[in-house]
Design a protein around this motif. Structure first.
Motif, PDB file in Angstrom:
ATOM      1  N   SER A  87       7.702  26.324 -54.673  1.00 21.46           N
ATOM      2  CA  SER A  87       7.744  25.752 -53.327  1.00 21.46           C
ATOM      3  C   SER A  87       9.156  25.316 -52.948  1.00 21.46           C
ATOM      4  O   SER A  87       9.596  25.508 -51.803  1.00 21.46           O
ATOM      5  CB  SER A  87       6.778  24.572 -53.234  1.00 21.46           C
ATOM      6  N   TYR A  88       9.907  24.752 -53.904  1.00 17.91           N
ATOM      7  CA  TYR A  88      11.274  24.320 -53.609  1.00 17.91           C
ATOM      8  C   TYR A  88      12.210  25.509 -53.404  1.00 17.91           C
ATOM      9  O   TYR A  88      13.094  25.479 -52.547  1.00 17.91           O
ATOM     10  CB  TYR A  88      11.790  23.409 -54.721  1.00 17.91           C
ATOM     11  N   PHE A  89      12.029  26.550 -54.188  1.00 12.54           N
ATOM     12  CA  PHE A  89      12.857  27.738 -54.012  1.00 12.54           C
ATOM     13  C   PHE A  89      12.565  28.426 -52.679  1.00 12.54           C
ATOM     14  O   PHE A  89      13.476  28.924 -52.026  1.00 12.54           O
ATOM     15  CB  PHE A  89      12.637  28.705 -55.177  1.00 12.54           C
ATOM     16  N   ILE A  90      11.305  28.451 -52.296  1.00 12.93           N
ATOM     17  CA  ILE A  90      10.955  29.030 -50.993  1.00 12.93           C
ATOM     18  C   ILE A  90      11.613  28.225 -49.875  1.00 12.93           C
ATOM     19  O   ILE A  90      12.143  28.778 -48.899  1.00 12.93           O
ATOM     20  CB  ILE A  90       9.428  29.059 -50.814  1.00 12.93           C
ATOM     21  N   SER A  91      11.594  26.899 -50.001  1.00 20.05           N
ATOM     22  CA  SER A  91      12.250  26.049 -49.001  1.00 20.05           C
ATOM     23  C   SER A  91      13.744  26.345 -48.944  1.00 20.05           C
ATOM     24  O   SER A  91      14.336  26.442 -47.860  1.00 20.05           O
ATOM     25  CB  SER A  91      12.015  24.573 -49.332  1.00 20.05           C
ATOM     26  N   ALA A  92      14.363  26.489 -50.123  1.00 23.22           N
ATOM     27  CA  ALA A  92      15.802  26.785 -50.163  1.00 23.22           C
ATOM     28  C   ALA A  92      16.108  28.117 -49.502  1.00 23.22           C
ATOM     29  O   ALA A  92      17.067  28.235 -48.717  1.00 23.22           O
ATOM     30  CB  ALA A  92      16.284  26.791 -51.617  1.00 23.22           C
ATOM     31  N   ILE A  93      15.299  29.137 -49.782  1.00 22.76           N
ATOM     32  CA  ILE A  93      15.517  30.453 -49.180  1.00 22.76           C
ATOM     33  C   ILE A  93      15.349  30.386 -47.670  1.00 22.76           C
ATOM     34  O   ILE A  93      16.124  30.983 -46.907  1.00 22.76           O
ATOM     35  CB  ILE A  93      14.551  31.483 -49.801  1.00 22.76           C
TER      36      ILE A  93
ATOM     37  N   GLY B 276      20.008  29.425 -41.522  1.00 19.38           N
ATOM     38  CA  GLY B 276      21.419  29.165 -41.255  1.00 19.38           C
ATOM     39  C   GLY B 276      22.231  30.440 -41.166  1.00 19.38           C
ATOM     40  O   GLY B 276      23.063  30.605 -40.264  1.00 19.38           O
ATOM     41  N   GLY B 277      22.000  31.361 -42.094  1.00 25.80           N
ATOM     42  CA  GLY B 277      22.747  32.613 -42.089  1.00 25.80           C
ATOM     43  C   GLY B 277      22.453  33.459 -40.865  1.00 25.80           C
ATOM     44  O   GLY B 277      23.375  34.027 -40.255  1.00 25.80           O
ATOM     45  N   MET B 278      21.171  33.555 -40.482  1.00 28.87           N
ATOM     46  CA  MET B 278      20.826  34.358 -39.307  1.00 28.87           C
ATOM     47  C   MET B 278      21.318  33.700 -38.017  1.00 28.87           C
ATOM     48  O   MET B 278      21.725  34.397 -37.072  1.00 28.87           O
ATOM     49  CB  MET B 278      19.318  34.595 -39.264  1.00 28.87           C
ATOM     50  N   SER B 279      21.295  32.362 -37.949  1.00 32.34           N
ATOM     51  CA  SER B 279      21.828  31.674 -36.770  1.00 32.34           C
ATOM     52  C   SER B 279      23.311  31.962 -36.602  1.00 32.34           C
ATOM     53  O   SER B 279      23.788  32.246 -35.488  1.00 32.34           O
ATOM     54  CB  SER B 279      21.594  30.163 -36.890  1.00 32.34           C
TER      55      SER B 279
ATOM     56  N   ALA C 172      23.465  26.158 -46.123  1.00 28.09           N
ATOM     57  CA  ALA C 172      23.915  26.325 -47.507  1.00 28.09           C
ATOM     58  C   ALA C 172      23.731  25.036 -48.295  1.00 28.09           C
ATOM     59  O   ALA C 172      23.228  25.045 -49.425  1.00 28.09           O
ATOM     60  CB  ALA C 172      25.373  26.761 -47.524  1.00 28.09           C
ATOM     61  N   ILE C 173      24.128  23.910 -47.686  1.00 23.16           N
ATOM     62  CA  ILE C 173      23.984  22.624 -48.373  1.00 23.16           C
ATOM     63  C   ILE C 173      22.510  22.289 -48.582  1.00 23.16           C
ATOM     64  O   ILE C 173      22.093  21.871 -49.677  1.00 23.16           O
ATOM     65  CB  ILE C 173      24.694  21.517 -47.570  1.00 23.16           C
ATOM     66  N   GLY C 174      21.708  22.474 -47.530  1.00 26.33           N
ATOM     67  CA  GLY C 174      20.275  22.176 -47.641  1.00 26.33           C
ATOM     68  C   GLY C 174      19.588  23.048 -48.667  1.00 26.33           C
ATOM     69  O   GLY C 174      18.733  22.575 -49.432  1.00 26.33           O
ATOM     70  N   GLY C 175      19.938  24.346 -48.714  1.00 25.10           N
ATOM     71  CA  GLY C 175      19.325  25.233 -49.693  1.00 25.10           C
ATOM     72  C   GLY C 175      19.671  24.855 -51.120  1.00 25.10           C
ATOM     73  O   GLY C 175      18.810  24.860 -52.006  1.00 25.10           O
ATOM     74  N   LEU C 176      20.945  24.510 -51.351  1.00 23.90           N
ATOM     75  CA  LEU C 176      21.347  24.090 -52.695  1.00 23.90           C
ATOM     76  C   LEU C 176      20.659  22.802 -53.114  1.00 23.90           C
ATOM     77  O   LEU C 176      20.258  22.640 -54.273  1.00 23.90           O
ATOM     78  CB  LEU C 176      22.871  23.930 -52.739  1.00 23.90           C
ATOM     79  N   ILE C 177      20.510  21.875 -52.162  1.00 23.66           N
ATOM     80  CA  ILE C 177      19.827  20.614 -52.482  1.00 23.66           C
ATOM     81  C   ILE C 177      18.369  20.876 -52.840  1.00 23.66           C
ATOM     82  O   ILE C 177      17.838  20.319 -53.822  1.00 23.66           O
ATOM     83  CB  ILE C 177      19.941  19.631 -51.300  1.00 23.66           C
TER      84      ILE C 177
END
Length: 372
Positions: A300-306, A312-315, A341-346
């Motif tokens: 679930s956390y990895f899905i959230s990060a992705i 962010g990347g598509m925006s 990027a920051i949110g995904g790493l967190i």
């Protein structure tokens, strides 16, 4: 020259003899095979497997008439799932070889799907001959009409013959309904290409497996059944939101911007669908299978990060394409990709830490159970 005993073998990979006439595999011996053929003929006189069984019996009779030692056998697979059916065929073939003592094989098949199991048979017994049975048809208009009618009524073929034209017409109707007929060809090409990839990568088997798992969770009263349904609803909403974004912001500039706009509008809902589904797995793992709890949590956390990284990347990408009506400017796009990027790493870091502590807790719980 050593002792030779020939196995005349007919493989019914989709198990019509079991599905249509309730004959249990393996069918060993001439009398049993003839009875199975008659029962299949009464259930479905037009089945091509019927002719293959009679051909196997005929081949067996010729070998016996020539004073050869032989046995005739019919083995069925699985009518719905070919992977399980092929494993069943391999297992039953071992039993047949042990019972009959045959050391060479004549394979009788009606072609098509049955010949896919040729490597399985060759790995267990040498094949000295392959007989393919082709049923003759009337070479006139009536016979051609009959063949076409049978092809359309066959579920295995109608999925291709009927689905693709029907999908094309439906997509044209949707394109005109949203007043963007110019995207019809692109959408149709994309959908047909996606369908071909879906079949090419055997994703239909994955979907069948997921349906079976969903049914299993319902019968066993698992909480994940509810979250599966919720995730499906969110995914449908994601498709609708992606389509809405596509009709609002796409200016016809190319396939790549079209795909990115659709995913940009749908990614939040797709991520929510995956998280909702994983929430059910977390609850069920906590209640019934705690050894898999850490894997369910990290998913679930990895899905959230992705999801955060993708948004962010598509925006950022869309903000630099110069789309006239797109609401995110280039400066705001840079902010979004940095925040993504920051949110995904967190999210990923928190998930890994939480997985570590859950694994320790589950291990201590197991040790406590063993000492009690």
């Amino acid at each position: 020259m050593g002792f030779i005993r020939t196995l005349v073998l007919n493989i019914d990979r989709d198990d019509d003899i079991g599905f249509k006439s309730s004959v249990e595999s393996p069918v060993i011996g001439r009398a049993a095979c003839l009875d199975a053929a008659i029962r299949l003929a009464l259930a479905d006189p037009e089945d091509s497997d019927l002719n293959a069984i009679f051909q196997a019996i005929s081949t067996y009779d010729k070998l016996i008439a020539e004073d050869e030692d032989a046995e005739v056998v019919v083995i069925g697979g699985n009518h719905f799932r070919f992977i399980e059916g092929d494993r069943k065929i391999a297992r039953l073939l071992d039993e047949v070889l042990e019972k009959t003592g045959c050391n060479q094989c004549i394979l009788v098949t009606d072609g098509g799907e049955d010949e896919y199991i040729l490597p399985i048979i060759q790995g267990k017994i040498p094949i000295s001959s392959v007989q393919r049975v082709v049923v003759s048809q009337m070479p006139n208009l009536e016979g051609t009409y009959y063949i076409i009618k049978k092809l359309v009524s066959d579920p295995k073929i109608s999925k291709i013959v009927l689905v693709l034209p029907g999908l094309t017409l439906l997509l044209y109707a949707i394109s005109y309904a949203v007043n963007r007929p110019e995207i019809a060809t692109i959408v149709i090409a994309g959908c047909v290409g996606g369908y071909l990839l879906y079949k090419g990568f055997s994703l239909d088997e994955v979907v069948k497996s997921e349906v079976i798992d969903l049914r299993s969770t319902l019968y066993r009263g698992r909480f994940s059944f509810v979250t599966y349904i919720g995730g499906l609803i969110f995914a449908i909403i994601g498709v609708m939101e992606g389509t809405s974004a596509l009709t609002s912001y796409w200016d016809g500039s190319g396939i790549f911007p079209m795909a990115i706009i659709f995913l940009w509008g749908a990614v939040a809902w797709f991520t929510l669908a995956a998280i909702t589904t994983s929430l059910g797995s977390i609850i069920d793992s906590f209640l019934y299978e705690r050894e898999s709890l850490s894997r369910a949590v990290i998913f679930s956390y990895f899905i959230s990060a992705i999801g955060v990284l993708a948004f962010g990347g598509m925006s950022y990408t869309l903000s630099n394409l110069g789309l006239s009506q797109f609401p995110i400017s280039q400066d705001l796009g840079i902010t979004y990709i940095i925040q993504g990027a920051i949110g995904g790493l967190i999210c990923a870091f928190v998930g890994i830490i939480l997985q570590h502590f859950i694994s320790i807790w589950a291990q201590k719980s197991d040790e406590l159970k063993l000492t009690m």
